[in-house]
Design a protein around this motif. Structure first.
Motif, PDB file in Angstrom:
ATOM      1  N   TYR A 202     -42.764  18.908  44.450  1.00  0.00           N
ATOM      2  CA  TYR A 202     -42.387  17.965  45.502  1.00  0.00           C
ATOM      3  C   TYR A 202     -40.909  17.595  45.416  1.00  0.00           C
ATOM      4  CZ  TYR A 202     -42.359  13.888  48.543  1.00  0.00           C
ATOM      5  OH  TYR A 202     -42.058  12.993  49.540  1.00  0.00           O
ATOM      6  N   ASP A 203     -40.422  17.331  44.199  1.00  0.00           N
ATOM      7  CA  ASP A 203     -39.007  16.993  44.020  1.00  0.00           C
ATOM      8  C   ASP A 203     -38.111  18.145  44.454  1.00  0.00           C
ATOM      9  OD1 ASP A 203     -39.644  14.485  43.089  1.00  0.00           O
ATOM     10  OD2 ASP A 203     -39.453  15.028  40.962  1.00  0.00           O
ATOM     11  N   SER A 204     -38.506  19.345  44.104  1.00  0.00           N
ATOM     12  CA  SER A 204     -37.733  20.529  44.489  1.00  0.00           C
ATOM     13  C   SER A 204     -37.714  20.691  46.009  1.00  0.00           C
ATOM     14  CB  SER A 204     -38.329  21.768  43.835  1.00  0.00           C
ATOM     15  OG  SER A 204     -37.689  22.914  44.298  1.00  0.00           O
ATOM     16  N   LEU A 205     -38.864  20.538  46.617  1.00  0.00           N
ATOM     17  CA  LEU A 205     -38.970  20.666  48.067  1.00  0.00           C
ATOM     18  C   LEU A 205     -38.190  19.557  48.765  1.00  0.00           C
ATOM     19  CD1 LEU A 205     -40.345  22.243  50.373  1.00  0.00           C
ATOM     20  CD2 LEU A 205     -42.227  20.623  50.199  1.00  0.00           C
ATOM     21  N   ARG A 206     -38.321  18.359  48.257  1.00  0.00           N
ATOM     22  CA  ARG A 206     -37.645  17.203  48.843  1.00  0.00           C
ATOM     23  C   ARG A 206     -36.130  17.375  48.805  1.00  0.00           C
ATOM     24  NH1 ARG A 206     -38.990  11.755  46.094  1.00  0.00           N
ATOM     25  NH2 ARG A 206     -36.976  12.079  45.170  1.00  0.00           N
ATOM     26  N   SER A 207     -35.619  17.949  47.737  1.00  0.00           N
ATOM     27  CA  SER A 207     -34.173  18.154  47.644  1.00  0.00           C
ATOM     28  C   SER A 207     -33.713  19.213  48.644  1.00  0.00           C
ATOM     29  CB  SER A 207     -33.768  18.542  46.228  1.00  0.00           C
ATOM     30  OG  SER A 207     -34.260  19.826  45.910  1.00  0.00           O
ATOM     31  N   GLN A 208     -34.601  20.133  49.004  1.00  0.00           N
ATOM     32  CA  GLN A 208     -34.253  21.173  49.971  1.00  0.00           C
ATOM     33  C   GLN A 208     -34.241  20.651  51.398  1.00  0.00           C
ATOM     34  OE1 GLN A 208     -36.596  24.792  49.655  1.00  0.00           O
ATOM     35  NE2 GLN A 208     -36.983  24.320  47.515  1.00  0.00           N
ATOM     36  N   ILE A 209     -35.182  19.753  51.724  1.00  0.00           N
ATOM     37  CA  ILE A 209     -35.327  19.349  53.122  1.00  0.00           C
ATOM     38  C   ILE A 209     -34.883  17.917  53.396  1.00  0.00           C
ATOM     39  CG2 ILE A 209     -37.110  21.012  53.665  1.00  0.00           C
ATOM     40  CD1 ILE A 209     -39.203  18.882  53.247  1.00  0.00           C
ATOM     41  N   ALA A 210     -34.637  17.131  52.362  1.00  0.00           N
ATOM     42  CA  ALA A 210     -34.136  15.755  52.507  1.00  0.00           C
ATOM     43  C   ALA A 210     -34.868  14.986  53.601  1.00  0.00           C
ATOM     44  CB  ALA A 210     -32.641  15.770  52.781  1.00  0.00           C
ATOM     45  N   THR A 211     -36.181  14.804  53.415  1.00  0.00           N
ATOM     46  CA  THR A 211     -36.991  14.158  54.441  1.00  0.00           C
ATOM     47  C   THR A 211     -37.133  12.655  54.276  1.00  0.00           C
ATOM     48  OG1 THR A 211     -38.999  14.560  53.171  1.00  0.00           O
ATOM     49  CG2 THR A 211     -38.395  16.208  54.830  1.00  0.00           C
ATOM     50  N   LEU A 212     -36.834  12.134  53.119  1.00  0.00           N
ATOM     51  CA  LEU A 212     -37.081  10.713  52.907  1.00  0.00           C
ATOM     52  C   LEU A 212     -36.039   9.854  53.595  1.00  0.00           C
ATOM     53  CD1 LEU A 212     -38.258  10.509  49.221  1.00  0.00           C
ATOM     54  CD2 LEU A 212     -39.600  10.480  51.294  1.00  0.00           C
ATOM     55  N   LYS A 213     -36.511   8.764  54.169  1.00  0.00           N
ATOM     56  CA  LYS A 213     -35.641   7.806  54.836  1.00  0.00           C
ATOM     57  C   LYS A 213     -35.473   6.605  53.918  1.00  0.00           C
ATOM     58  CE  LYS A 213     -37.835   9.101  59.118  1.00  0.00           C
ATOM     59  NZ  LYS A 213     -38.889   8.709  60.015  1.00  0.00           N
ATOM     60  N   LYS A 214     -34.430   5.860  54.145  1.00  0.00           N
ATOM     61  CA  LYS A 214     -34.216   4.639  53.379  1.00  0.00           C
ATOM     62  C   LYS A 214     -35.048   3.522  53.988  1.00  0.00           C
ATOM     63  CE  LYS A 214     -29.613   5.806  51.873  1.00  0.00           C
ATOM     64  NZ  LYS A 214     -28.225   5.445  51.832  1.00  0.00           N
TER      65      LYS A 214
ATOM     66  N   HIS B 125     -41.019   6.011  51.371  1.00  0.00           N
ATOM     67  CA  HIS B 125     -41.382   6.968  50.328  1.00  0.00           C
ATOM     68  C   HIS B 125     -42.889   7.164  50.299  1.00  0.00           C
ATOM     69  CE1 HIS B 125     -37.315   6.911  48.786  1.00  0.00           C
ATOM     70  NE2 HIS B 125     -37.342   5.603  48.947  1.00  0.00           N
ATOM     71  N   GLN B 126     -43.281   8.421  50.057  1.00  0.00           N
ATOM     72  CA  GLN B 126     -44.711   8.702  50.023  1.00  0.00           C
ATOM     73  C   GLN B 126     -45.344   8.106  48.778  1.00  0.00           C
ATOM     74  OE1 GLN B 126     -45.057  13.020  50.600  1.00  0.00           O
ATOM     75  NE2 GLN B 126     -46.052  12.463  52.503  1.00  0.00           N
ATOM     76  N   LYS B 127     -46.541   7.591  48.946  1.00  0.00           N
ATOM     77  CA  LYS B 127     -47.286   6.986  47.858  1.00  0.00           C
ATOM     78  C   LYS B 127     -47.964   8.066  47.011  1.00  0.00           C
ATOM     79  CE  LYS B 127     -50.061   2.817  47.774  1.00  0.00           C
ATOM     80  NZ  LYS B 127     -50.987   2.012  48.544  1.00  0.00           N
ATOM     81  N   TYR B 128     -48.385   9.139  47.674  1.00  0.00           N
ATOM     82  CA  TYR B 128     -49.109  10.216  47.011  1.00  0.00           C
ATOM     83  C   TYR B 128     -48.374  11.533  47.195  1.00  0.00           C
ATOM     84  CZ  TYR B 128     -52.669   6.643  47.485  1.00  0.00           C
ATOM     85  OH  TYR B 128     -53.344   5.450  47.445  1.00  0.00           O
TER      86      TYR B 128
ATOM     87  N   GLU C 259     -51.994  11.061  62.584  1.00  0.00           N
ATOM     88  CA  GLU C 259     -51.277  10.503  61.441  1.00  0.00           C
ATOM     89  C   GLU C 259     -51.617  11.319  60.203  1.00  0.00           C
ATOM     90  OE1 GLU C 259     -52.326   6.440  60.907  1.00  0.00           O
ATOM     91  OE2 GLU C 259     -51.672   5.850  62.906  1.00  0.00           O
ATOM     92  N   THR C 260     -50.668  11.427  59.278  1.00  0.00           N
ATOM     93  CA  THR C 260     -50.907  12.160  58.032  1.00  0.00           C
ATOM     94  C   THR C 260     -52.105  11.576  57.293  1.00  0.00           C
ATOM     95  OG1 THR C 260     -48.540  12.605  57.881  1.00  0.00           O
ATOM     96  CG2 THR C 260     -49.842  12.945  55.882  1.00  0.00           C
ATOM     97  N   LYS C 261     -52.220  10.263  57.299  1.00  0.00           N
ATOM     98  CA  LYS C 261     -53.332   9.581  56.631  1.00  0.00           C
ATOM     99  C   LYS C 261     -54.669  10.050  57.217  1.00  0.00           C
ATOM    100  CE  LYS C 261     -55.091   4.937  55.827  1.00  0.00           C
ATOM    101  NZ  LYS C 261     -54.811   3.511  55.936  1.00  0.00           N
ATOM    102  N   ARG C 262     -54.747  10.160  58.530  1.00  0.00           N
ATOM    103  CA  ARG C 262     -55.989  10.590  59.197  1.00  0.00           C
ATOM    104  C   ARG C 262     -56.293  12.055  58.898  1.00  0.00           C
ATOM    105  NH1 ARG C 262     -57.170   6.004  58.803  1.00  0.00           N
ATOM    106  NH2 ARG C 262     -56.330   4.470  60.211  1.00  0.00           N
ATOM    107  N   LEU C 263     -55.255  12.886  58.884  1.00  0.00           N
ATOM    108  CA  LEU C 263     -55.446  14.301  58.552  1.00  0.00           C
ATOM    109  C   LEU C 263     -56.055  14.423  57.161  1.00  0.00           C
ATOM    110  CD1 LEU C 263     -53.135  17.251  59.235  1.00  0.00           C
ATOM    111  CD2 LEU C 263     -53.779  16.795  56.880  1.00  0.00           C
TER     112      LEU C 263
END
Length: 112
Positions: free
Chosen positions: A65-77, A82-85, A37-41
């Motif tokens: 992060y915003d720039s990267l997120r717009s490129q890869i569209a990883t967030l789900k509804k 959404h990531q906390k950190y 898990e990302t949290k464990r890493l």
């Protein structure tokens, strides 16, 4: 077979980004590749922080992060999507160091 990830050169190369003049991979992508898990890493990184100087790992700024997120569209509804950190990214040296501090079978095999 469902829990195994087919690691091809294309799969990995699609997860490499160029940020701050460095090739890096996101903590979440590395967690998936190492089977943790990302949290464990991130917990293991924090416990071994002296092994991860800035040229091995750094945390993205909000703009990065915003720039990267717009490129890869990883967030789900939905709730919890959404990531906390802000994510951490790892350079090639940081990725190799991760394999030595993580205890998953995939990380151990990568380290060997």
């Amino acid at each position: 077979m469902d829990d195994q990830i087919l690691l091809t050169e294309e799969t990995i190369s699609n997860k490499i980004y160029f940020i701050r003049n460095q090739k890096v991979m996101l903590d979440s992508d590395l967690a998936m590749l190492y089977g943790v898990e990302t949290k464990r890493l991130n917990e293991q990184v924090k416990r071994n922080l002296s092994r991860f100087p800035e040229d091995f790992m750094f945390q993205l700024t909000e703009n990065e992060y915003d720039s990267l997120r717009s490129q890869i569209a990883t967030l789900k509804k939905g709730r919890g999507a959404h990531q906390k950190y802000l994510p951490f990214v790892f350079t090639e040296h940081g990725i190799l160091m991760l394999s030595s501090v993580l205890k998953s079978d995939k990380a151990i095999q990568t380290n060997i």
